[in-house]
Each structure stands twice: as C-alpha cells, then as structure tokens.
Design a protein around this motif. Sequence first.
Motif, PDB file in Angstrom:
ATOM      1  N   TYR A 120       7.478  -3.363  -2.269  1.00 55.49           N
ATOM      2  CA  TYR A 120       7.370  -1.941  -1.908  1.00 55.49           C
ATOM      3  C   TYR A 120       6.106  -1.398  -2.542  1.00 55.49           C
ATOM      4  CZ  TYR A 120       9.043   2.854  -0.984  1.00 55.49           C
ATOM      5  OH  TYR A 120       9.188   4.134  -0.525  1.00 55.49           O
ATOM      6  N   ASP A 121       5.216  -0.846  -1.729  1.00 52.60           N
ATOM      7  CA  ASP A 121       3.931  -0.383  -2.233  1.00 52.60           C
ATOM      8  C   ASP A 121       3.692   1.085  -1.891  1.00 52.60           C
ATOM      9  OD1 ASP A 121       3.314  -0.415   0.483  1.00 52.60           O
ATOM     10  OD2 ASP A 121       1.911  -2.096   0.339  1.00 52.60           O
ATOM     11  N   LYS A 122       2.514   1.545  -2.243  1.00 55.70           N
ATOM     12  CA  LYS A 122       2.147   2.947  -2.047  1.00 55.70           C
ATOM     13  C   LYS A 122       2.213   3.343  -0.575  1.00 55.70           C
ATOM     14  CE  LYS A 122      -2.159   4.368  -2.675  1.00 55.70           C
ATOM     15  NZ  LYS A 122      -3.413   4.857  -3.286  1.00 55.70           N
ATOM     16  N   GLU A 123       1.791   2.458   0.308  1.00 52.58           N
ATOM     17  CA  GLU A 123       1.821   2.763   1.744  1.00 52.58           C
ATOM     18  C   GLU A 123       3.261   2.932   2.227  1.00 52.58           C
ATOM     19  OE1 GLU A 123      -1.072   3.705   2.836  1.00 52.58           O
ATOM     20  OE2 GLU A 123      -1.831   2.935   0.926  1.00 52.58           O
ATOM     21  N   ALA A 124       4.162   2.072   1.739  1.00 54.56           N
ATOM     22  CA  ALA A 124       5.579   2.186   2.106  1.00 54.56           C
ATOM     23  C   ALA A 124       6.154   3.501   1.582  1.00 54.56           C
ATOM     24  CB  ALA A 124       6.367   1.003   1.553  1.00 54.56           C
ATOM     25  N   TYR A 125       5.768   3.867   0.360  1.00 54.38           N
ATOM     26  CA  TYR A 125       6.244   5.129  -0.209  1.00 54.38           C
ATOM     27  C   TYR A 125       5.755   6.310   0.620  1.00 54.38           C
ATOM     28  CZ  TYR A 125       6.539   9.216  -3.183  1.00 54.38           C
ATOM     29  OH  TYR A 125       6.786  10.485  -3.649  1.00 54.38           O
TER      30      TYR A 125
END
Length: 171
Positions: A120-125
């Motif tokens: 889970y990364d910044k783009e997913a957040y």
Amino acid sequence: MSDAQKTILKRSRKSGSVSKPDYELAWSNYKQCVTSYGYTTPVLRQFSNGLYMIAMRDTTGMSDQQRKKFNEDENKCYNTEVIAVTGVYQMQIGNPGMLSDGDQAMVDCLHKAGIVPKNYDKEAYKKDLDAHAKNQPTTVDFSNAEMQSCLVANGASFGDVNDTDQWKPLG
C-alpha cells in the motif's frame, strides 16, 4: 499563548519531546479555560493512539450572538492552552520522521498500525482518500479506529468514529 503552554513547550524542548502527562495537562488547561467562561466541560474524543479531538459542537438553541461569543471564547482557549502542544504531540505520533510529504507520513502511520499491506503506497492512499470523499468504496475502512488515529495524528480526521459524541456548550 498561556504561561502554562509556554512552560510545557520549554520543558519539551529540553527533553526532546512532549510527554503524555504534559499533553494531558494542556488539554486539562483547555477544559478549565472553557469552563471559566461559563460553558460546560468540553467533550473530547480520545483515539487509540491517545490523541484527543474536540467532539462535534452542538450549538442548537444558541442565538447568533451566543454562538459568536462561544466561538471566540473557545478559540481563545484552544489557541492559548493547547494548540502548540497538540501540534508537536501529533507530529511525534503521526509523523515521527518529520516527513514533509503529509500523504507519505499518513501511509507510514497506516503501515505501522498494521492496517494496510506492505505494498500500500501513497498513490493507493490518495485514491482511497478521493473515493472516501465521494462516498465511494475504498480499500481501507476509514471508520476503523486505527485509521482514525492515523488521520487525527496527521491532522486529517473525517469524524467517522464516535459521530454521536457531541458537546453542548450551554448544557
């Protein structure tokens, strides 16, 4: 800024962090300030990471003049007693690495809380945040207590948990 808040910040500068007892003291001073103006004791929501947020204010039944006076008094108490201490303490909890990227700090908090997978990364957040704002399905549960704790620690709570908690300043 009150002398009490200045003292807490000076003590924190020497120790390198705001202690939990000092954080609690600042909020106690805030509540005392508010009640000294004749309002009821503020209702605080406490999150799983120990952070506080003032519950929704229910000013129904107050005249415009009463509401204006309450807002002025409450803001004065918040600013003089707790704002700086809370800002530092929130950063200690939600962004201890002092990342300038708030979204990455949020993702790091979610990883530490164990509520998102390692990939889970910044783009997913950002995608989840956008979907949440539009009341669309997300990959994370924004009403999860740990999620709420990370949101509050990073200054971005949506009030999904304990929405029934309300503070009626005049009782």
